[in-house]
Motif scaffolding. Structure first.
Motif, mmCIF file in Angstrom:
data_model
loop_
_atom_site.group_PDB
_atom_site.id
_atom_site.type_symbol
_atom_site.label_atom_id
_atom_site.label_comp_id
_atom_site.label_asym_id
_atom_site.label_seq_id
_atom_site.Cartn_x
_atom_site.Cartn_y
_atom_site.Cartn_z
ATOM 1 N N ASP B 72 88.555 96.312 -4.276
ATOM 2 C CA ASP B 72 88.644 96.746 -5.670
ATOM 3 C C ASP B 72 87.604 97.825 -5.968
ATOM 4 O O ASP B 72 87.892 98.837 -6.616
ATOM 5 C CB ASP B 72 88.402 95.550 -6.605
ATOM 6 C CG ASP B 72 89.664 95.135 -7.315
ATOM 7 O OD1 ASP B 72 90.538 96.007 -7.485
ATOM 8 O OD2 ASP B 72 89.788 93.966 -7.679
ATOM 9 N N ALA B 73 86.377 97.571 -5.498
ATOM 10 C CA ALA B 73 85.295 98.533 -5.756
ATOM 11 C C ALA B 73 85.633 99.887 -5.139
ATOM 12 O O ALA B 73 85.481 100.941 -5.790
ATOM 13 C CB ALA B 73 83.990 98.001 -5.175
ATOM 14 N N THR B 77 86.507 103.826 -6.669
ATOM 15 C CA THR B 77 85.825 105.059 -6.269
ATOM 16 C C THR B 77 86.823 106.050 -5.668
ATOM 17 O O THR B 77 86.651 107.261 -5.800
ATOM 18 C CB THR B 77 84.702 104.783 -5.255
ATOM 19 O OG1 THR B 77 85.253 104.148 -4.116
ATOM 20 C CG2 THR B 77 83.625 103.918 -5.830
ATOM 21 N N ALA B 78 87.850 105.503 -5.014
ATOM 22 C CA ALA B 78 88.902 106.392 -4.510
ATOM 23 C C ALA B 78 89.591 107.099 -5.673
ATOM 24 O O ALA B 78 89.979 108.270 -5.578
ATOM 25 C CB ALA B 78 89.918 105.591 -3.695
ATOM 26 N N PHE B 79 89.707 106.390 -6.786
ATOM 27 C CA PHE B 79 90.264 106.998 -7.995
ATOM 28 C C PHE B 79 89.382 108.178 -8.433
ATOM 29 O O PHE B 79 89.885 109.248 -8.803
ATOM 30 C CB PHE B 79 90.333 105.947 -9.101
ATOM 31 C CG PHE B 79 90.654 106.497 -10.455
ATOM 32 C CD1 PHE B 79 91.908 107.038 -10.727
ATOM 33 C CD2 PHE B 79 89.708 106.488 -11.474
ATOM 34 C CE1 PHE B 79 92.203 107.553 -11.978
ATOM 35 C CE2 PHE B 79 89.996 107.002 -12.722
ATOM 36 C CZ PHE B 79 91.249 107.535 -12.977
ATOM 37 N N LEU B 111 79.362 103.547 1.925
ATOM 38 C CA LEU B 111 77.983 103.596 2.436
ATOM 39 C C LEU B 111 76.996 103.268 1.323
ATOM 40 O O LEU B 111 75.970 102.618 1.571
ATOM 41 C CB LEU B 111 77.696 104.978 3.025
ATOM 42 C CG LEU B 111 78.476 105.301 4.304
ATOM 43 C CD1 LEU B 111 78.265 106.747 4.714
ATOM 44 C CD2 LEU B 111 78.059 104.373 5.441
ATOM 45 N N ALA B 112 77.319 103.699 0.093
ATOM 46 C CA ALA B 112 76.426 103.419 -1.042
ATOM 47 C C ALA B 112 76.322 101.917 -1.292
ATOM 48 O O ALA B 112 75.247 101.394 -1.601
ATOM 49 C CB ALA B 112 76.922 104.136 -2.293
ATOM 50 N N ILE B 113 77.447 101.202 -1.143
ATOM 51 C CA ILE B 113 77.429 99.741 -1.340
ATOM 52 C C ILE B 113 76.467 99.104 -0.347
ATOM 53 O O ILE B 113 75.634 98.267 -0.705
ATOM 54 C CB ILE B 113 78.851 99.153 -1.169
ATOM 55 C CG1 ILE B 113 79.725 99.545 -2.348
ATOM 56 C CG2 ILE B 113 78.804 97.624 -1.026
ATOM 57 C CD1 ILE B 113 81.181 99.145 -2.209
ATOM 58 N N GLU B 114 76.583 99.512 0.913
ATOM 59 C CA GLU B 114 75.693 98.955 1.944
ATOM 60 C C GLU B 114 74.241 99.332 1.659
ATOM 61 O O GLU B 114 73.333 98.523 1.800
ATOM 62 C CB GLU B 114 76.103 99.481 3.323
ATOM 63 C CG GLU B 114 77.365 98.868 3.860
ATOM 64 C CD GLU B 114 77.236 97.373 4.067
ATOM 65 O OE1 GLU B 114 76.219 96.942 4.628
ATOM 66 O OE2 GLU B 114 78.128 96.636 3.619
ATOM 67 N N LEU B 115 74.058 100.592 1.258
ATOM 68 C CA LEU B 115 72.700 101.097 1.024
ATOM 69 C C LEU B 115 72.024 100.350 -0.125
ATOM 70 O O LEU B 115 70.861 99.941 -0.022
ATOM 71 C CB LEU B 115 72.755 102.601 0.719
ATOM 72 C CG LEU B 115 71.434 103.345 0.785
ATOM 73 C CD1 LEU B 115 70.918 103.385 2.211
ATOM 74 C CD2 LEU B 115 71.581 104.768 0.255
ATOM 75 N N ALA B 129 79.777 95.962 -7.861
ATOM 76 C CA ALA B 129 80.028 96.182 -9.290
ATOM 77 C C ALA B 129 79.466 97.530 -9.735
ATOM 78 O O ALA B 129 80.106 98.258 -10.513
ATOM 79 C CB ALA B 129 79.400 95.052 -10.102
ATOM 80 N N ILE B 130 78.283 97.885 -9.230
ATOM 81 C CA ILE B 130 77.674 99.173 -9.601
ATOM 82 C C ILE B 130 78.545 100.324 -9.118
ATOM 83 O O ILE B 130 78.854 101.269 -9.854
ATOM 84 C CB ILE B 130 76.250 99.276 -8.998
ATOM 85 C CG1 ILE B 130 75.317 98.279 -9.693
ATOM 86 C CG2 ILE B 130 75.699 100.699 -9.126
ATOM 87 C CD1 ILE B 130 73.974 98.119 -9.012
ATOM 88 N N VAL B 131 78.979 100.244 -7.862
ATOM 89 C CA VAL B 131 79.784 101.335 -7.287
ATOM 90 C C VAL B 131 81.153 101.412 -7.960
ATOM 91 O O VAL B 131 81.655 102.497 -8.261
ATOM 92 C CB VAL B 131 79.911 101.146 -5.761
ATOM 93 C CG1 VAL B 131 80.958 102.078 -5.181
ATOM 94 C CG2 VAL B 131 78.561 101.391 -5.089
ATOM 95 N N LEU B 132 81.735 100.238 -8.234
ATOM 96 C CA LEU B 132 83.045 100.205 -8.912
ATOM 97 C C LEU B 132 82.962 100.900 -10.272
ATOM 98 O O LEU B 132 83.772 101.787 -10.593
ATOM 99 C CB LEU B 132 83.486 98.752 -9.074
ATOM 100 C CG LEU B 132 84.851 98.440 -9.692
ATOM 101 C CD1 LEU B 132 85.358 97.098 -9.172
ATOM 102 C CD2 LEU B 132 84.822 98.405 -11.210
#
Lengths: 246, 322
Positions: B72-73, B77-79, B111-115, B129-132
């Protein structure tokens, strides 16, 4: 060759050290119990030994190599508390879990017939060959722990490291679990057991390390109940020691 | 030079599309099935079949690591990536495929989620949630900045459409399918080890953060690949629903992978067919079929478990229910 060598190791997650100036050596074939009260740094020390953390001070060696340079990872078999509590209903069989012990050997290559045979041999050794096709989440706690031991055996480990392996395991299975450990040690396997049950450690291991930040005791298991380490680490008085004997 | 290299990869994909289209045209000729007479449906079925392989392939690892929501997240971001592509095309007059910009933005987001998790020690769901939110906000802002030019095209990305499956998008998906299959095939053992027991995997010498990054990047690719039919809002369902159904039926991890692909194929093929016949949105129809298949799998699994339990001799410490 020593399997584990710890020299003057200190470590803390913050400025306050959790483990202070700890030194000991474990040689091949030894059966060692590491005990200590809650928060004594047992699990932290174990993670340092396994190379999951770097010590702030001191030196740790596995099979005479610094942990960060140690590459023969399959020589160390690690069995923690039951991980299936985290994996819920993950569909995975006992055989698939045990085969993971062969993964470091296989690298990016295929699992060979030889790998499968070694996994089957490990299953037989652990006494769970008849459970190979069962989903691991459907087994008892004791059977699951035997599965993780079989995984380590499949990897042809020389040293088994346990972190509170009997938590959540029923009493009968705990007995069978220690019988298997005793048998493996008689066959020459080195065992380091972090365990909360002091009586079980004294009964089964040959040597006890007692930790409470620093190392309070390092000696034969039978000498541990009579040492002052029990009182210093646990606050157990002389009168209460009667229950902590073989 | 780049164009030559691209041609080397896109030409075989083009041949595959032509061969597939020819095959379905023959089937249409013999059977008279109307929907198989259209080239866009040929591509839709091809894309659907490939999505139904790669989505559960990755989803099986994600679900059993309790990372089901990462799809979902990354979809959100793909959007944003699609909005970037549309915005650039609208303002600069370029012809960049929004799916390509979506791939890039989704991988950066992965990569941002992992970071975020590694640097801040935050739970994975917090970084997701932040990246989404950031992804969806960026997409919304870019669209609002050029509403007249972008709003018209956005719906197809939000809800998916069979008609948006162009030849070039199909080629992109074939490329993503090849990359994902190759990476999972090569690192299957490592991914399985990390999924089942991350600490033991680290002790065994696996670079767990590296495999986590691989998994999130592959997820980003699946999300973008599946987005064209499923739409941003529903794309995560293909990562989760067939996998959840397969978990009710399978005993081993390999069985779970196979079963999840079969359930996903049923959902996609039936869903696309129903979508064409009833002119319903493709993503929604596929997800509804997938949920129906999931419910059937749960019921079947329960019945089988109860029957096995009744047949098996009672043992104190071992269930043979599966």
């Amino acid at each position: 060759m020593s399997h584990i060598s710890v020299e003057n190791v200190s470590f803390g997650y913050t400025a306050t050290p959790v483990v202070r100036d700890v030194s000991f050596t474990i040689d091949g074939g030894e059966y060692v119990g590491l005990v200590g009260p809650n928060g004594s740094g047992k699990s932290t020390l174990l993670q340092l030994l396994l190379g999951l953390y770097e010590p702030d001070r001191g030196d740790i060696r596995l099979f005479d190599r610094p942990t960060r340079a140690f590459v023969d990872r399959e020589r160390v078999g690690y069995v923690a508390q039951d991980v299936t509590t985290n994996t819920k209903e993950m569909p995975i069989t006992v055989e698939e879990v045990v085969l993971m012990g062969r993964f470091p050997h296989a690298g990016f290559g295929r699992i060979t017939a030889d790998d499968r045979e070694r996994a089957r041999k490990a299953l037989r050794k652990a006494g769970i060959a008849h459970l190979a096709g069962k989903r691991i989440t459907r087994l008892s706690g004791g059977q699951r722990q035997r599965t993780y031991i079989a995984r380590a055996l499949a990897g042809e480990a020389d040293l088994l490291v346990f972190d509170e392996p009997t938590v959540g395991v029923d009493a009968e299975s705990v007995g069978e679990f220690f019988s298997l450990l005793d048998e493996l040690n008689r066959d020459g396997m080195s065992v380091l057991l972090v365990e909360h049950d002091i009586e079980a450690v004294i009964e089964h291991t040959d040597r006890v390390l007692c930790l409470n930040g620093e190392l309070y005791f390092d000696g034969p298991s039978e000498a541990f109940p009579e040492s002052d380490a029990l009182e210093r680490a646990y606050g157990i008085t002389t009168g209460e020691r009667a229950g902590v004997t073989r | 030079m780049i164009a030559d290299v691209a041609r080397v990869f896109t030409r075989p994909a083009g041949w595959l599309i032509d061969a597939w289209s020819y095959l379905l045209s023959l089937v249409a000729g013999f059977t008279g099935i109307e929907m198989l007479q259209y080239a866009f449906m040929h591509r839709a079925f091809l894309v659907g079949i490939l999505i139904a392989v790669i989505a559960p392939l990755i989803g099986t690892f994600l679900v059993h690591r309790q990372l089901a929501l990462i799809g979902d997240a990354l979809a959100h971001t793909a959007f944003a990536g699609v909005a970037v592509g549309l915005f650039v095309n609208a303002t600069l007059g370029t012809g960049v495929s929004p799916y390509l910009t979506a791939v890039v933005v989704a991988i950066v987001a992965a990569l941002a989620i992992e970071l975020i998790s590694e640097v801040t020690d935050a739970y994975n769901d917090v970084s997701m949630a932040i990246v989404l939110s950031t992804g969806f906000a960026l997409g919304a802002v870019l669209i609002s900045l050029n509403a007249g030019g972008l709003a018209v095209g956005v719906n197809q990305y939000l809800f998916g459409s069979l008609a948006t499956v162009s030849r070039s998008n199909t080629i992109i998906l074939i490329g993503l399918f090849a990359i994902i299959s190759l990476v999972v095939g090569t690192t299957y053992k490592q991914l399985l080890y990390v999924t089942f027991d991350e600490t033991a995997a680290r002790v065994a010498g696996l670079n767990v953060p590296w495999y986590n990054r691989i998994m999130t990047m592959l997820t980003a690719m699946v999300v973008v690949g599946a987005m064209q039919i499923m739409g941003v809002i529903l794309v995560a369902a293909m990562l989760v629903v067939p996998v959840a159904g397969a978990a009710q039926l399978a005993r081993s991890f390999r069985e779970a992978l196979l079963a999840s692909v079969i359930l996903a194929e049923i959902a996609v093929l039936v869903g696309i067919t129903l979508s064409f016949h009833y002119e319903a949105t493709a993503g929604g129809t596929i997800v509804l079929v997938a949920v129906a298949v999931y419910i059937a799998a749960v019921l079947f699994g329960k019945v089988r478990t109860n029957r096995s339990a009744a047949d098996a001799p009672a043992t104190a410490d071992e269930s043979t229910a599966d």
